[in-house]
Motif scaffolding. Structure first.
Motif, PDB file in Angstrom:
ATOM      1  N   ARG A 104      20.907  20.519  -8.732  1.00 48.21           N
ATOM      2  CA  ARG A 104      20.254  19.240  -8.437  1.00 48.21           C
ATOM      3  C   ARG A 104      19.315  18.834  -9.573  1.00 48.21           C
ATOM      4  O   ARG A 104      19.222  17.656  -9.915  1.00 48.21           O
ATOM      5  CB  ARG A 104      19.494  19.311  -7.116  1.00 48.21           C
ATOM      6  N   ALA A 105      18.602  19.799 -10.149  1.00 46.55           N
ATOM      7  CA  ALA A 105      17.712  19.500 -11.277  1.00 46.55           C
ATOM      8  C   ALA A 105      18.521  19.002 -12.470  1.00 46.55           C
ATOM      9  O   ALA A 105      18.133  18.051 -13.156  1.00 46.55           O
ATOM     10  CB  ALA A 105      16.899  20.739 -11.650  1.00 46.55           C
ATOM     11  N   HIS A 106      19.658  19.635 -12.709  1.00 46.83           N
ATOM     12  CA  HIS A 106      20.537  19.214 -13.803  1.00 46.83           C
ATOM     13  C   HIS A 106      21.057  17.803 -13.568  1.00 46.83           C
ATOM     14  O   HIS A 106      21.042  16.958 -14.474  1.00 46.83           O
ATOM     15  CB  HIS A 106      21.692  20.211 -13.943  1.00 46.83           C
ATOM     16  N   ALA A 107      21.523  17.538 -12.347  1.00 46.56           N
ATOM     17  CA  ALA A 107      22.047  16.214 -12.007  1.00 46.56           C
ATOM     18  C   ALA A 107      20.961  15.139 -12.115  1.00 46.56           C
ATOM     19  O   ALA A 107      21.259  13.984 -12.443  1.00 46.56           O
ATOM     20  CB  ALA A 107      22.639  16.223 -10.598  1.00 46.56           C
ATOM     21  N   ALA A 108      19.702  15.529 -11.863  1.00 43.69           N
ATOM     22  CA  ALA A 108      18.589  14.583 -11.951  1.00 43.69           C
ATOM     23  C   ALA A 108      18.137  14.357 -13.392  1.00 43.69           C
ATOM     24  O   ALA A 108      17.264  13.540 -13.652  1.00 43.69           O
ATOM     25  CB  ALA A 108      17.416  15.084 -11.106  1.00 43.69           C
ATOM     26  N   GLY A 109      18.725  15.107 -14.325  1.00 44.68           N
ATOM     27  CA  GLY A 109      18.398  14.927 -15.732  1.00 44.68           C
ATOM     28  C   GLY A 109      17.105  15.572 -16.171  1.00 44.68           C
ATOM     29  O   GLY A 109      16.536  15.180 -17.194  1.00 44.68           O
ATOM     30  N   LEU A 110      16.631  16.550 -15.421  1.00 42.25           N
ATOM     31  CA  LEU A 110      15.394  17.230 -15.806  1.00 42.25           C
ATOM     32  C   LEU A 110      15.612  18.056 -17.067  1.00 42.25           C
ATOM     33  O   LEU A 110      16.735  18.436 -17.402  1.00 42.25           O
ATOM     34  CB  LEU A 110      14.885  18.098 -14.663  1.00 42.25           C
ATOM     35  N   ALA A 111      14.518  18.348 -17.761  1.00 38.76           N
ATOM     36  CA  ALA A 111      14.596  19.017 -19.070  1.00 38.76           C
ATOM     37  C   ALA A 111      15.217  20.400 -18.985  1.00 38.76           C
ATOM     38  O   ALA A 111      15.942  20.815 -19.887  1.00 38.76           O
ATOM     39  CB  ALA A 111      13.204  19.103 -19.699  1.00 38.76           C
ATOM     40  N   GLY A 112      14.951  21.140 -17.926  1.00 35.30           N
ATOM     41  CA  GLY A 112      15.529  22.474 -17.810  1.00 35.30           C
ATOM     42  C   GLY A 112      15.073  23.171 -16.547  1.00 35.30           C
ATOM     43  O   GLY A 112      14.080  22.789 -15.931  1.00 35.30           O
ATOM     44  N   ALA A 113      15.811  24.194 -16.156  1.00 31.26           N
ATOM     45  CA  ALA A 113      15.484  24.995 -14.984  1.00 31.26           C
ATOM     46  C   ALA A 113      15.929  26.423 -15.244  1.00 31.26           C
ATOM     47  O   ALA A 113      16.970  26.651 -15.857  1.00 31.26           O
ATOM     48  CB  ALA A 113      16.186  24.456 -13.737  1.00 31.26           C
ATOM     49  N   SER A 114      15.126  27.369 -14.790  1.00 35.02           N
ATOM     50  CA  SER A 114      15.467  28.788 -14.926  1.00 35.02           C
ATOM     51  C   SER A 114      15.214  29.487 -13.602  1.00 35.02           C
ATOM     52  O   SER A 114      14.298  29.119 -12.858  1.00 35.02           O
ATOM     53  CB  SER A 114      14.622  29.462 -16.008  1.00 35.02           C
ATOM     54  N   LEU A 136       7.144  22.998 -11.998  1.00 36.80           N
ATOM     55  CA  LEU A 136       7.493  23.122 -10.587  1.00 36.80           C
ATOM     56  C   LEU A 136       8.088  24.507 -10.396  1.00 36.80           C
ATOM     57  O   LEU A 136       9.019  24.888 -11.109  1.00 36.80           O
ATOM     58  CB  LEU A 136       8.530  22.051 -10.216  1.00 36.80           C
ATOM     59  N   THR A 137       7.528  25.270  -9.472  1.00 36.24           N
ATOM     60  CA  THR A 137       8.063  26.599  -9.172  1.00 36.24           C
ATOM     61  C   THR A 137       8.405  26.652  -7.693  1.00 36.24           C
ATOM     62  O   THR A 137       7.571  26.318  -6.845  1.00 36.24           O
ATOM     63  CB  THR A 137       7.056  27.712  -9.515  1.00 36.24           C
ATOM     64  N   VAL A 138       9.628  27.058  -7.395  1.00 38.96           N
ATOM     65  CA  VAL A 138      10.082  27.200  -6.015  1.00 38.96           C
ATOM     66  C   VAL A 138      10.307  28.684  -5.759  1.00 38.96           C
ATOM     67  O   VAL A 138      11.157  29.305  -6.400  1.00 38.96           O
ATOM     68  CB  VAL A 138      11.387  26.412  -5.769  1.00 38.96           C
ATOM     69  N   PHE A 139       9.517  29.253  -4.843  1.00 37.67           N
ATOM     70  CA  PHE A 139       9.642  30.665  -4.478  1.00 37.67           C
ATOM     71  C   PHE A 139      10.466  30.751  -3.196  1.00 37.67           C
ATOM     72  O   PHE A 139      10.077  30.205  -2.164  1.00 37.67           O
ATOM     73  CB  PHE A 139       8.263  31.291  -4.242  1.00 37.67           C
ATOM     74  N   ILE A 140      11.601  31.432  -3.296  1.00 38.47           N
ATOM     75  CA  ILE A 140      12.500  31.581  -2.155  1.00 38.47           C
ATOM     76  C   ILE A 140      13.035  33.007  -2.140  1.00 38.47           C
ATOM     77  O   ILE A 140      12.705  33.802  -3.013  1.00 38.47           O
ATOM     78  CB  ILE A 140      13.665  30.563  -2.215  1.00 38.47           C
ATOM     79  N   GLY A 141      13.876  33.314  -1.175  1.00 32.88           N
ATOM     80  CA  GLY A 141      14.529  34.608  -1.120  1.00 32.88           C
ATOM     81  C   GLY A 141      15.910  34.532  -1.742  1.00 32.88           C
ATOM     82  O   GLY A 141      16.579  33.491  -1.692  1.00 32.88           O
ATOM     83  N   VAL A 180       6.524  25.998  -2.662  1.00 35.37           N
ATOM     84  CA  VAL A 180       6.707  25.143  -3.829  1.00 35.37           C
ATOM     85  C   VAL A 180       5.331  24.907  -4.439  1.00 35.37           C
ATOM     86  O   VAL A 180       4.406  24.505  -3.726  1.00 35.37           O
ATOM     87  CB  VAL A 180       7.368  23.799  -3.451  1.00 35.37           C
ATOM     88  N   THR A 181       5.199  25.196  -5.730  1.00 38.94           N
ATOM     89  CA  THR A 181       3.918  24.974  -6.403  1.00 38.94           C
ATOM     90  C   THR A 181       4.120  24.043  -7.597  1.00 38.94           C
ATOM     91  O   THR A 181       5.193  23.998  -8.195  1.00 38.94           O
ATOM     92  CB  THR A 181       3.279  26.289  -6.893  1.00 38.94           C
ATOM     93  N   LEU A 182       3.054  23.324  -7.935  1.00 41.70           N
ATOM     94  CA  LEU A 182       3.032  22.451  -9.102  1.00 41.70           C
ATOM     95  C   LEU A 182       1.839  22.855  -9.955  1.00 41.70           C
ATOM     96  O   LEU A 182       0.731  23.026  -9.439  1.00 41.70           O
ATOM     97  CB  LEU A 182       2.885  20.987  -8.686  1.00 41.70           C
TER      98      LEU A 182
END
Length: 126
Positions: free
Chosen positions: A33-43, A11-16, A98-100
């Motif tokens: 939010r990704a951390h709270a949802a228990g996702l594997a990781g976010a950068s 999942l990629t979110v492109f924002i400013g 947002v892209t998948l």
């Protein structure tokens, strides 16, 4: 600790960079939010130049436009977990893309977790 190998969804979110949610950077809110949802990781990756729906080019080379550089928040996890996370973005991402993408994870393990290579008390065995 999360272990993820094989097929996954990116999942990629492109924002400013200047986008905010309740007076805090939007990219930070997405990561929390990704951390709270228990996702594997976010950068979060900061771009040096780009444009979006506004057609304005934002670049780090011009001082007047360097306030809103492009930012990409990338999250990788299993498809069901990523798709379950999408509603968390609905109310906070008002402008952006947002892209998948299907992807393959070669290896992911938490810090200090390398099965078969650590001995007593986490010391590396040779």
């Amino acid at each position: 600790m999360t272990r993820l190998t094989g097929r996954a969804l990116r999942l990629t979110v492109f924002i400013g960079e200047s986008d905010t949610w309740h007076h805090k950077p939007l990219y930070s809110e997405i990561v929390h939010r990704a951390h709270a949802a228990g996702l594997a990781g976010a950068s979060v990756f900061r771009g040096i130049e780009g444009f979006g729906a506004s057609s304005l080019i934002h670049t780090s080379r011009l001082l007047s436009l360097s306030e809103d550089l492009p930012v990409a928040v990338v999250i990788v996890d299993t498809e069901p977990r990523v798709r379950a996370f999408l509603p968390h973005l609905d109310d906070i991402v008002t402008e952006g893309l947002v892209t998948l993408d299907d992807c393959e994870v070669i290896r992911y393990a938490g810090r200090g977790d390398d099965p078969g290579t650590t001995g007593e008390k986490g010391k590396r065995s040779l």
